[in-house]
Design a protein around this motif. Sequence first.
Motif, PDB file in Angstrom:
ATOM      1  N   HIS A  45      -3.350  25.217   3.013  1.00  0.00           N
ATOM      2  CA  HIS A  45      -3.728  23.553   2.907  1.00  0.00           C
ATOM      3  C   HIS A  45      -4.809  23.321   1.927  1.00  0.00           C
ATOM      4  CE1 HIS A  45      -0.648  22.373   5.742  1.00  0.00           C
ATOM      5  NE2 HIS A  45      -1.137  23.092   6.814  1.00  0.00           N
ATOM      6  N   SER A  46      -4.869  22.180   1.176  1.00  0.00           N
ATOM      7  CA  SER A  46      -5.797  21.800   0.523  1.00  0.00           C
ATOM      8  C   SER A  46      -7.224  21.552   1.173  1.00  0.00           C
ATOM      9  CB  SER A  46      -5.460  20.413  -0.284  1.00  0.00           C
ATOM     10  OG  SER A  46      -5.109  19.539   0.439  1.00  0.00           O
ATOM     11  N   VAL A  47      -6.950  20.968   2.649  1.00  0.00           N
ATOM     12  CA  VAL A  47      -8.208  20.793   3.298  1.00  0.00           C
ATOM     13  C   VAL A  47      -8.915  22.240   3.680  1.00  0.00           C
ATOM     14  CG1 VAL A  47      -9.178  19.946   5.332  1.00  0.00           C
ATOM     15  CG2 VAL A  47      -7.530  18.713   4.081  1.00  0.00           C
ATOM     16  N   VAL A  48      -8.020  23.131   3.944  1.00  0.00           N
ATOM     17  CA  VAL A  48      -8.547  24.613   4.393  1.00  0.00           C
ATOM     18  C   VAL A  48      -9.222  25.366   3.243  1.00  0.00           C
ATOM     19  CG1 VAL A  48      -7.874  26.815   5.124  1.00  0.00           C
ATOM     20  CG2 VAL A  48      -6.748  24.867   6.083  1.00  0.00           C
ATOM     21  N   HIS A  49      -8.346  24.943   2.037  1.00  0.00           N
ATOM     22  CA  HIS A  49      -9.185  25.336   0.625  1.00  0.00           C
ATOM     23  C   HIS A  49     -10.349  24.887   0.461  1.00  0.00           C
ATOM     24  CE1 HIS A  49      -9.479  25.755  -3.695  1.00  0.00           C
ATOM     25  NE2 HIS A  49      -9.091  26.664  -3.329  1.00  0.00           N
ATOM     26  N   GLU A  50     -10.813  23.637   0.627  1.00  0.00           N
ATOM     27  CA  GLU A  50     -12.091  23.016   0.599  1.00  0.00           C
ATOM     28  C   GLU A  50     -13.034  23.765   1.702  1.00  0.00           C
ATOM     29  OE1 GLU A  50     -14.133  18.631   0.778  1.00  0.00           O
ATOM     30  OE2 GLU A  50     -11.977  18.848   0.653  1.00  0.00           O
TER      31      GLU A  50
ATOM     32  N   LYS B 275      -2.613  14.904  -1.112  1.00  0.00           N
ATOM     33  CA  LYS B 275      -3.852  15.320  -1.026  1.00  0.00           C
ATOM     34  C   LYS B 275      -4.374  16.135   0.188  1.00  0.00           C
ATOM     35  CE  LYS B 275      -8.138  14.651  -3.049  1.00  0.00           C
ATOM     36  NZ  LYS B 275      -8.595  15.235  -4.344  1.00  0.00           N
ATOM     37  N   LEU B 276      -3.682  15.570   1.185  1.00  0.00           N
ATOM     38  CA  LEU B 276      -4.067  16.228   2.528  1.00  0.00           C
ATOM     39  C   LEU B 276      -2.990  17.118   2.760  1.00  0.00           C
ATOM     40  CD1 LEU B 276      -5.375  13.224   4.780  1.00  0.00           C
ATOM     41  CD2 LEU B 276      -6.407  14.688   3.548  1.00  0.00           C
ATOM     42  N   ASP B 277      -2.000  17.526   1.889  1.00  0.00           N
ATOM     43  CA  ASP B 277      -1.320  18.750   2.174  1.00  0.00           C
ATOM     44  C   ASP B 277      -0.167  18.596   3.197  1.00  0.00           C
ATOM     45  OD1 ASP B 277      -0.359  20.900   0.750  1.00  0.00           O
ATOM     46  OD2 ASP B 277      -1.674  22.477   1.811  1.00  0.00           O
ATOM     47  N   ARG B 278       0.085  17.407   3.425  1.00  0.00           N
ATOM     48  CA  ARG B 278       0.985  16.954   4.598  1.00  0.00           C
ATOM     49  C   ARG B 278       0.775  17.607   6.167  1.00  0.00           C
ATOM     50  NH1 ARG B 278       3.842  17.268  -0.177  1.00  0.00           N
ATOM     51  NH2 ARG B 278       5.026  15.381  -0.846  1.00  0.00           N
TER      52      ARG B 278
ATOM     53  N   ASP C 163       0.903  -1.244  -0.143  1.00  0.00           N
ATOM     54  CA  ASP C 163       0.005   0.007   0.024  1.00  0.00           C
ATOM     55  C   ASP C 163       0.719   1.344  -0.027  1.00  0.00           C
ATOM     56  OD1 ASP C 163      -2.124  -1.588   2.326  1.00  0.00           O
ATOM     57  OD2 ASP C 163      -2.385  -1.117   0.247  1.00  0.00           O
ATOM     58  N   GLU C 164       2.192   1.186   0.300  1.00  0.00           N
ATOM     59  CA  GLU C 164       2.966   2.325   0.421  1.00  0.00           C
ATOM     60  C   GLU C 164       2.909   3.280  -0.701  1.00  0.00           C
ATOM     61  OE1 GLU C 164       6.595   2.101   2.094  1.00  0.00           O
ATOM     62  OE2 GLU C 164       5.874   0.443   3.879  1.00  0.00           O
ATOM     63  N   LYS C 165       2.760   2.757  -1.860  1.00  0.00           N
ATOM     64  CA  LYS C 165       2.834   3.559  -3.004  1.00  0.00           C
ATOM     65  C   LYS C 165       1.796   4.676  -3.107  1.00  0.00           C
ATOM     66  CE  LYS C 165       0.154   0.406  -5.948  1.00  0.00           C
ATOM     67  NZ  LYS C 165       0.133  -0.035  -7.374  1.00  0.00           N
ATOM     68  N   PHE C 166       0.802   4.504  -2.370  1.00  0.00           N
ATOM     69  CA  PHE C 166      -0.416   5.389  -2.330  1.00  0.00           C
ATOM     70  C   PHE C 166      -0.354   6.348  -1.020  1.00  0.00           C
ATOM     71  CE2 PHE C 166      -2.109   1.826  -4.476  1.00  0.00           C
ATOM     72  CZ  PHE C 166      -2.648   2.359  -5.323  1.00  0.00           C
ATOM     73  N   LEU C 167       0.913   6.209  -0.412  1.00  0.00           N
ATOM     74  CA  LEU C 167       1.030   7.166   0.916  1.00  0.00           C
ATOM     75  C   LEU C 167       1.397   8.619   0.294  1.00  0.00           C
ATOM     76  CD1 LEU C 167       3.168   5.088   3.433  1.00  0.00           C
ATOM     77  CD2 LEU C 167       0.672   5.518   3.456  1.00  0.00           C
ATOM     78  N   LYS C 168       2.184   8.683  -0.729  1.00  0.00           N
ATOM     79  CA  LYS C 168       2.669  10.066  -1.132  1.00  0.00           C
ATOM     80  C   LYS C 168       1.304  10.753  -1.703  1.00  0.00           C
ATOM     81  CE  LYS C 168       5.701  12.532  -3.754  1.00  0.00           C
ATOM     82  NZ  LYS C 168       4.725  13.574  -4.444  1.00  0.00           N
ATOM     83  N   ASN C 169       0.443   9.845  -2.520  1.00  0.00           N
ATOM     84  CA  ASN C 169      -0.821  10.577  -2.977  1.00  0.00           C
ATOM     85  C   ASN C 169      -1.828  11.136  -1.752  1.00  0.00           C
ATOM     86  OD1 ASN C 169       0.044   9.884  -5.532  1.00  0.00           O
ATOM     87  ND2 ASN C 169      -0.956   8.062  -5.521  1.00  0.00           N
ATOM     88  N   VAL C 170      -1.882  10.307  -0.786  1.00  0.00           N
ATOM     89  CA  VAL C 170      -2.701  10.667   0.480  1.00  0.00           C
ATOM     90  C   VAL C 170      -2.046  11.841   0.823  1.00  0.00           C
ATOM     91  CG1 VAL C 170      -3.544  10.087   2.543  1.00  0.00           C
ATOM     92  CG2 VAL C 170      -3.677   8.458   0.702  1.00  0.00           C
ATOM     93  N   SER C 171      -0.743  11.989   1.268  1.00  0.00           N
ATOM     94  CA  SER C 171       0.060  13.128   1.915  1.00  0.00           C
ATOM     95  C   SER C 171      -0.246  14.296   1.004  1.00  0.00           C
ATOM     96  CB  SER C 171       1.545  12.739   1.954  1.00  0.00           C
ATOM     97  OG  SER C 171       1.796  11.624   2.860  1.00  0.00           O
TER      98      SER C 171
ATOM     99  N   PRO D 184      -0.548  17.435   9.627  1.00  0.00           N
ATOM    100  CA  PRO D 184      -0.298  16.318  10.573  1.00  0.00           C
ATOM    101  C   PRO D 184      -1.630  15.874  11.041  1.00  0.00           C
ATOM    102  CG  PRO D 184       1.571  17.924  11.203  1.00  0.00           C
ATOM    103  CD  PRO D 184       0.556  18.610   9.873  1.00  0.00           C
ATOM    104  N   LEU D 185      -2.439  16.815  11.688  1.00  0.00           N
ATOM    105  CA  LEU D 185      -3.713  16.241  12.292  1.00  0.00           C
ATOM    106  C   LEU D 185      -4.590  15.682  11.282  1.00  0.00           C
ATOM    107  CD1 LEU D 185      -4.434  19.521  14.366  1.00  0.00           C
ATOM    108  CD2 LEU D 185      -3.640  17.234  15.237  1.00  0.00           C
ATOM    109  N   PHE D 186      -4.806  16.114  10.116  1.00  0.00           N
ATOM    110  CA  PHE D 186      -5.543  15.457   9.160  1.00  0.00           C
ATOM    111  C   PHE D 186      -5.002  14.025   8.562  1.00  0.00           C
ATOM    112  CE2 PHE D 186      -7.495  19.778   8.413  1.00  0.00           C
ATOM    113  CZ  PHE D 186      -8.441  19.354   8.421  1.00  0.00           C
ATOM    114  N   LEU D 187      -3.445  14.012   8.529  1.00  0.00           N
ATOM    115  CA  LEU D 187      -2.843  12.805   8.034  1.00  0.00           C
ATOM    116  C   LEU D 187      -3.123  11.875   9.201  1.00  0.00           C
ATOM    117  CD1 LEU D 187       0.360  14.193   7.049  1.00  0.00           C
ATOM    118  CD2 LEU D 187      -1.236  12.774   5.401  1.00  0.00           C
ATOM    119  N   ALA D 188      -3.024  12.396  10.732  1.00  0.00           N
ATOM    120  CA  ALA D 188      -3.196  11.414  11.979  1.00  0.00           C
ATOM    121  C   ALA D 188      -4.873  10.770  11.564  1.00  0.00           C
ATOM    122  CB  ALA D 188      -3.002  11.998  13.167  1.00  0.00           C
TER     123      ALA D 188
END
Length: 379
Positions: free
Chosen positions: A160-165, A30-33, A20-28, A35-39
Amino acid sequence: MNNEECRQLLSVLSDIHNEDEKFLKNVSDKLDRQPLFLANSASYVGRVKSVNPTFTWEKYFDKLNEGERQNMDGYFQKINSSYLGMKTVMLAVQKNAEESILLEHVFKLFSIISFDPLPQDVIIQFIKSIDPQKSAEDICLQLKHCSLFFQTENNDIRVHSVVHEAIVNYSSQTFGCKQSENNSKKSAADLACQVAWALNRFEDREDEIKIIPHLIKFITNSSFQHFLNKLIDVKSSKQKLDERNWKIAKYFVDVLVRFCNYKLATKVLYEITEIQTKMLGVDHIDVSYSYNELGGLLWKNGEYENAKAFLERAMKIQAKTFGTDHVNIAATYNNLGSVYNDMGEYEKAKDFYERAIEIETKAFGPDHVNIATTTIIWV
């Protein structure tokens, strides 16, 4: 957080498998790295995997792309009262907007452009187009002290992409509700123009490439239609094209072409040419130049039949206005030659290339640079 830190956080909290690790960068990304959203995301994946071992980061990433963040937010709010979901971020946006009219304006700006880095002077220009009394210093200070914005090493501002949303959601729910329908339309049109004027500041800058994500977002946003409506100067006693907005629209086409986004450039040029045609008439010489440019863009897109149709319309107008041997028609002949060449009709291509060269030789002489750029191709 860097890529390795994101990977470790997501791996530990979700008990992720190697495949699954190949998708970690995509998720990171997407959530703009953040920390709280990644957690929160890692916790969600871990909990789902505990009851459904087949659930993967790939499936989670698909959920994010499909806009299911709200459903996942609802789940986390049930199991964790401290969860920092979209509702929490929207409350932060609301609080900042209520406390500062300046920040409210900045939220309006980011609601119809991208979350990518934006130079501070572009934001300053946007604010000053709304409130000329605002000082650049005050604008910069408020941006710096608002926790929803990040300042890069180059003093660009991003979110952040999340803040932008959250900003997009808040804007759609709030700004239009404050006014009557007519005032809302006028406000939307004014905002669209103010954004366009601000983005126009990228012209002739070394960092012009930074406009691309913002311009793409703006053009694909419904607000762009409001800007197109402003291409007509309704204040004039005789309706005519608004010179300032027209130049900006043409700049948008030019910059998209420079950075090889031919399809979007074609879309914008087609839309503004339709407006130009309605205002000036189908036989106006300025319309022919737009047809010629459209033909060139369609050729680059590989749409040869459509390209030929627009170029022939341009040629017809130019021949009627100037005559078939005028220098202004040479570029259209040359473009038609390129289209016919790529269509495999080499004799026709050769004929148009030769006509272009003959006209330019008479006008400029055989050693002029224009002759060098007009090439005859045949087999």
